[in-house]
Design a protein around this motif. Sequence first.
Motif, PDB file in Angstrom:
ATOM      1  N   PRO A 114      40.446  20.389 -20.190  1.00 21.22           N
ATOM      2  CA  PRO A 114      39.119  20.807 -20.669  1.00 21.22           C
ATOM      3  C   PRO A 114      38.204  21.268 -19.541  1.00 21.22           C
ATOM      4  CG  PRO A 114      39.415  18.424 -20.872  1.00 21.22           C
ATOM      5  CD  PRO A 114      40.740  18.984 -20.491  1.00 21.22           C
ATOM      6  N   GLU A 115      38.504  20.830 -18.321  1.00 23.61           N
ATOM      7  CA  GLU A 115      37.617  21.175 -17.199  1.00 23.61           C
ATOM      8  C   GLU A 115      37.661  22.666 -16.863  1.00 23.61           C
ATOM      9  OE1 GLU A 115      39.769  18.749 -17.209  1.00 23.61           O
ATOM     10  OE2 GLU A 115      38.583  16.922 -17.082  1.00 23.61           O
ATOM     11  N   LEU A 116      38.759  23.345 -17.233  1.00 22.29           N
ATOM     12  CA  LEU A 116      38.902  24.757 -16.873  1.00 22.29           C
ATOM     13  C   LEU A 116      37.898  25.634 -17.626  1.00 22.29           C
ATOM     14  CD1 LEU A 116      40.750  26.494 -15.053  1.00 22.29           C
ATOM     15  CD2 LEU A 116      42.084  27.022 -17.061  1.00 22.29           C
ATOM     16  N   ASP A 117      37.533  25.210 -18.822  1.00 22.57           N
ATOM     17  CA  ASP A 117      36.635  25.994 -19.673  1.00 22.57           C
ATOM     18  C   ASP A 117      35.312  26.258 -18.961  1.00 22.57           C
ATOM     19  OD1 ASP A 117      35.509  27.276 -21.786  1.00 22.57           O
ATOM     20  OD2 ASP A 117      35.054  25.467 -22.913  1.00 22.57           O
ATOM     21  N   LYS A 118      34.717  25.182 -18.421  1.00 19.43           N
ATOM     22  CA  LYS A 118      33.445  25.346 -17.710  1.00 19.43           C
ATOM     23  C   LYS A 118      33.629  25.956 -16.337  1.00 19.43           C
ATOM     24  CE  LYS A 118      29.690  22.659 -19.382  1.00 19.43           C
ATOM     25  NZ  LYS A 118      28.641  21.692 -19.016  1.00 19.43           N
ATOM     26  N   GLY A 119      34.756  25.627 -15.724  1.00 16.27           N
ATOM     27  CA  GLY A 119      34.992  26.059 -14.343  1.00 16.27           C
ATOM     28  C   GLY A 119      35.179  27.557 -14.205  1.00 16.27           C
ATOM     29  N   VAL A 120      35.718  28.211 -15.245  1.00 17.43           N
ATOM     30  CA  VAL A 120      35.995  29.650 -15.161  1.00 17.43           C
ATOM     31  C   VAL A 120      35.314  30.366 -16.326  1.00 17.43           C
ATOM     32  CG1 VAL A 120      37.804  31.386 -15.046  1.00 17.43           C
ATOM     33  CG2 VAL A 120      38.237  29.088 -14.174  1.00 17.43           C
TER      34      VAL A 120
ATOM     35  N   ALA B 261      47.907  32.076 -17.902  1.00 17.80           N
ATOM     36  CA  ALA B 261      49.203  32.754 -18.013  1.00 17.80           C
ATOM     37  C   ALA B 261      50.079  32.530 -16.798  1.00 17.80           C
ATOM     38  CB  ALA B 261      48.986  34.243 -18.242  1.00 17.80           C
ATOM     39  N   THR B 262      49.443  32.407 -15.618  1.00 14.06           N
ATOM     40  CA  THR B 262      50.261  32.430 -14.412  1.00 14.06           C
ATOM     41  C   THR B 262      50.421  31.072 -13.722  1.00 14.06           C
ATOM     42  OG1 THR B 262      48.307  33.055 -13.157  1.00 14.06           O
ATOM     43  CG2 THR B 262      49.738  34.841 -13.901  1.00 14.06           C
ATOM     44  N   LYS B 263      49.498  30.132 -13.960  1.00 16.00           N
ATOM     45  CA  LYS B 263      49.578  28.889 -13.188  1.00 16.00           C
ATOM     46  C   LYS B 263      49.913  27.690 -14.069  1.00 16.00           C
ATOM     47  CE  LYS B 263      46.996  30.552  -9.449  1.00 16.00           C
ATOM     48  NZ  LYS B 263      46.302  30.264  -8.217  1.00 16.00           N
ATOM     49  N   ASN B 264      50.508  26.679 -13.477  1.00 15.71           N
ATOM     50  CA  ASN B 264      50.753  25.449 -14.229  1.00 15.71           C
ATOM     51  C   ASN B 264      49.613  24.460 -13.996  1.00 15.71           C
ATOM     52  OD1 ASN B 264      51.176  24.117 -11.808  1.00 15.71           O
ATOM     53  ND2 ASN B 264      53.394  24.415 -11.879  1.00 15.71           N
ATOM     54  N   LYS B 265      49.678  23.336 -14.693  1.00 19.96           N
ATOM     55  CA  LYS B 265      48.546  22.414 -14.679  1.00 19.96           C
ATOM     56  C   LYS B 265      48.233  21.901 -13.278  1.00 19.96           C
ATOM     57  CE  LYS B 265      46.679  18.347 -16.933  1.00 19.96           C
ATOM     58  NZ  LYS B 265      46.855  17.276 -17.906  1.00 19.96           N
ATOM     59  N   LYS B 266      49.298  21.621 -12.530  1.00 20.56           N
ATOM     60  CA  LYS B 266      49.113  21.077 -11.188  1.00 20.56           C
ATOM     61  C   LYS B 266      48.319  22.046 -10.324  1.00 20.56           C
ATOM     62  CE  LYS B 266      52.118  18.724  -7.933  1.00 20.56           C
ATOM     63  NZ  LYS B 266      53.526  18.757  -7.474  1.00 20.56           N
ATOM     64  N   GLU B 267      48.709  23.322 -10.381  1.00 19.65           N
ATOM     65  CA  GLU B 267      48.016  24.334  -9.580  1.00 19.65           C
ATOM     66  C   GLU B 267      46.568  24.497 -10.025  1.00 19.65           C
ATOM     67  OE1 GLU B 267      51.717  27.369  -8.590  1.00 19.65           O
ATOM     68  OE2 GLU B 267      50.824  27.353 -10.583  1.00 19.65           O
TER      69      GLU B 267
ATOM     70  N   LYS C 198      44.398  21.748  -8.758  1.00 24.77           N
ATOM     71  CA  LYS C 198      44.112  21.987  -7.345  1.00 24.77           C
ATOM     72  C   LYS C 198      42.988  23.010  -7.219  1.00 24.77           C
ATOM     73  CE  LYS C 198      47.030  22.114  -3.245  1.00 24.77           C
ATOM     74  NZ  LYS C 198      48.326  22.633  -2.754  1.00 24.77           N
ATOM     75  N   GLU C 199      43.099  24.078  -8.005  1.00 30.65           N
ATOM     76  CA  GLU C 199      42.104  25.149  -7.991  1.00 30.65           C
ATOM     77  C   GLU C 199      40.714  24.603  -8.311  1.00 30.65           C
ATOM     78  OE1 GLU C 199      41.936  29.743  -8.995  1.00 30.65           O
ATOM     79  OE2 GLU C 199      43.547  28.567  -8.155  1.00 30.65           O
ATOM     80  N   LEU C 200      40.665  23.692  -9.309  1.00 29.87           N
ATOM     81  CA  LEU C 200      39.384  23.124  -9.730  1.00 29.87           C
ATOM     82  C   LEU C 200      38.964  21.949  -8.856  1.00 29.87           C
ATOM     83  CD1 LEU C 200      40.035  23.114 -13.561  1.00 29.87           C
ATOM     84  CD2 LEU C 200      38.331  24.488 -12.403  1.00 29.87           C
TER      85      LEU C 200
END
Lengths: 319, 319
Positions: A124-130, A141-147, A150-152
Amino acid sequence: MISTHKTVIGNFVTDDKKIIDSQEFSSLKEYNDSEKSLKKLIKKHKKAKPATKESETVLRTALKDQKYFKSFRDQNILLTKQQIKDSVNNDDLIVQTVSNMSELDITANTLSKRLREWFSLILPELDKGVPDHEKFAELVATKNKKELLKELEIKKDESMGADLEKVDIEEMKLLATQILGLYKLRDTHELYLEKIMKEYCPNFHAVAGTNIGAKLFEHGKSLKRLACLPASTIQLLGAEKALFRHIKTGSKSPKYGIIYTHYLVQKAKRKDKGMVARAVANKLSIALRIDFFQGDFIGDDIRDKLEKKFGYKKTNKSE
Amino acid sequence: MISTHKTVIGNFVTDDKKIIDSQEFSSLKEYNDSEKSLKKLIKKHKKAKPATKESETVLRTALKDQKYFKSFRDQNILLTKQQIKDSVNNDDLIVQTVSNMSELDITANTLSKRLREWFSLILPELDKGVPDHEKFAELVATKNKKELLKELEIKKDESMGADLEKVDIEEMKLLATQILGLYKLRDTHELYLEKIMKEYCPNFHAVAGTNIGAKLFEHGKSLKRLACLPASTIQLLGAEKALFRHIKTGSKSPKYGIIYTHYLVQKAKRKDKGMVARAVANKLSIALRIDFFQGDFIGDDIRDKLEKKFGYKKTNKSE
C-alpha cells in the motif's frame, strides 16, 4: 431549339420535343472526364446551345423513360460513394487521432486507479510514494516487492502489504503492462500528429505546438472552420462552460480556454495572462489563415516575435 | 493480590499497588508468541491469578509512566500494520479481479468504438459487417484493406473508404493491437479467477460458474457476507434498482438479478424463469454456506440435481 445537357448517366442533345442524340456513360470515370466528350458533342451539333429552363423540361420528360431508371440510381449511388471517399482528408485524421488520445488518457487513468487499489494489497505504501500513473505502472511491471521496498526505503516488517503468491502478483503485472502499452500508444499518436500537422498546417503548428494545436482541432473539427473563427473565439475555445455562465448569469468572463496551457501564457504573470492569451490567439488566427490558403511558412517568425514581445528566453523553449 | 497481565508491550505481574515483575517485548514476534512467556511468568509467581478489574486499574496507573509511552505507540502501530497485512485474503483478490474485468470491458468497448469510427475512414463497410468488437479489432490488426474487401465480398470501387497512406493506417493497427491486448488480459483474468474460486469456494463455483460467481462476489464483497445472505437476496443481487422501484412505487417485483444469465435460467421457458431462478438461488445459498464452513465438495451433485429437476440435457453443458 437544340440544347446540350450533362447528366450523371450521360450527355444528351435535345430539340424542342425529344432527345436527338446521346452519349451514355458506362462508368463513373467517363462521367468524371465528361468535359471532353461534351465538347465533341457540341462540335457535332453546331447549332446546339447551353441548356435553358425550357430545354431542361424536355430532357426531364424524356428521361422519365423506364430504361434510364436503373442506371440513374446506380450512377448516383456510385457518385455519392465517390464523394464520401474523396471527402476524407487530414482534418478527419487529426480529429480522430486527437479524440483517441483523449480516450486513451481516460482509459489509462481508469485502469491505473484499479491497479493502484489492487497492488495496495501487496504494497500500500507505493500508492502514495509514486503519484505518477505511468511511473507506477512501470514499477509494478518491472520490479518485484523486494526491489520496490528498497526503492521506497521501507523495511519489510513495516509494510502493511500482504505477501501474495507469484500467480496473484502476475495478474497485476499483466495489467500494469497493458497500461504501459496504452501510454506508449498515446506517445506514438502524438508523434504521428506532429508529423501530419507539420505538413498540413505548419504555421499553426509552429505557434501552437502539437498538444494545444490538436486540442483546438478537436474543438474546431477542421482547418477551414478554425481559419474562419475570429481570434477571440480561438482564445476561448474550451472555456465554453464559463463563457455561457458569463452570458447567462453575468459572472466574470473567461480570459482563456485551451490556450491557457500554452507555454507563453503559462510563463506570464497572473495579471498578464489574459493579455498574453489574447496576443497568442491573434497570432494563431493569422497562422491558421495562412495555412488554410496555403501561404508560405512564416510560423517561426510569428513565434519568435511573440516570444520577444513577452521577453521569453529562448533557452528553455521546449514546446 | 498478585495478578498477571498481557499487553502489547509485555507481560506484567502486579500486586495491590504496583508492578512487581515484567517481561517487556522488543518486537511484535515476541508479542505473538507471548503465551509461552506468560506461562513461565505464571510458574514463577505461583500465587498469581488472572487479571481482575481492580488489578487492571493498578496496572493502568503504573503504565502511565512516561517510559512506556513510546513503546506502546510503536508496538500498537506495528500490530495494526500486521493486522492489515493479515486481513488480505481471497475475497480481496476475487473482488479486485472481477472489478478489473468490468473495467477492462468498459475500456475495450470505448476504444473499440473509437477504432470503428476511425477505421471507417478507410473502410466504412467493415463497421456493419463485423458487429463483434474483438473480431473487428483482430481484423484491423492483422489484415490489409485488400484482404478485408475480399472478406466482405465488396469490389474496390464500391467501397466508400478512402485510400490512406500506410503511415496513417499504422496508427489504427496499433490501436487495434492494444484493444486485443485488453481482451486477452480479460480472458487471463477469467482463468485466474476460475482457479482461485475452485480452491476457495468450489461448491459455489460448481453451481454458479466463473462469470456469475464472480459478479455475485462483486456485489457481496466477501464469501462471509454472501454466505450470510438469504437465498432470496442472492436471487435479486444486481436487480437493486428494480427492487427499490418495486418497494417505492409498487411496480412489479423483479424475479432475478445477476443469475438471470445462469444457463439454467436462460434455457427455461419464459413463465418458468422466476421459478428456476429461485431454485438456483437456493442451491447457490447452500453451496456458499458449505464453502464458508469449509465442508466437503458436493457442488457437482447439487448442480446435477438441479439440471435433472429442470430437464437440462448434459450434452450442451458449457458453463
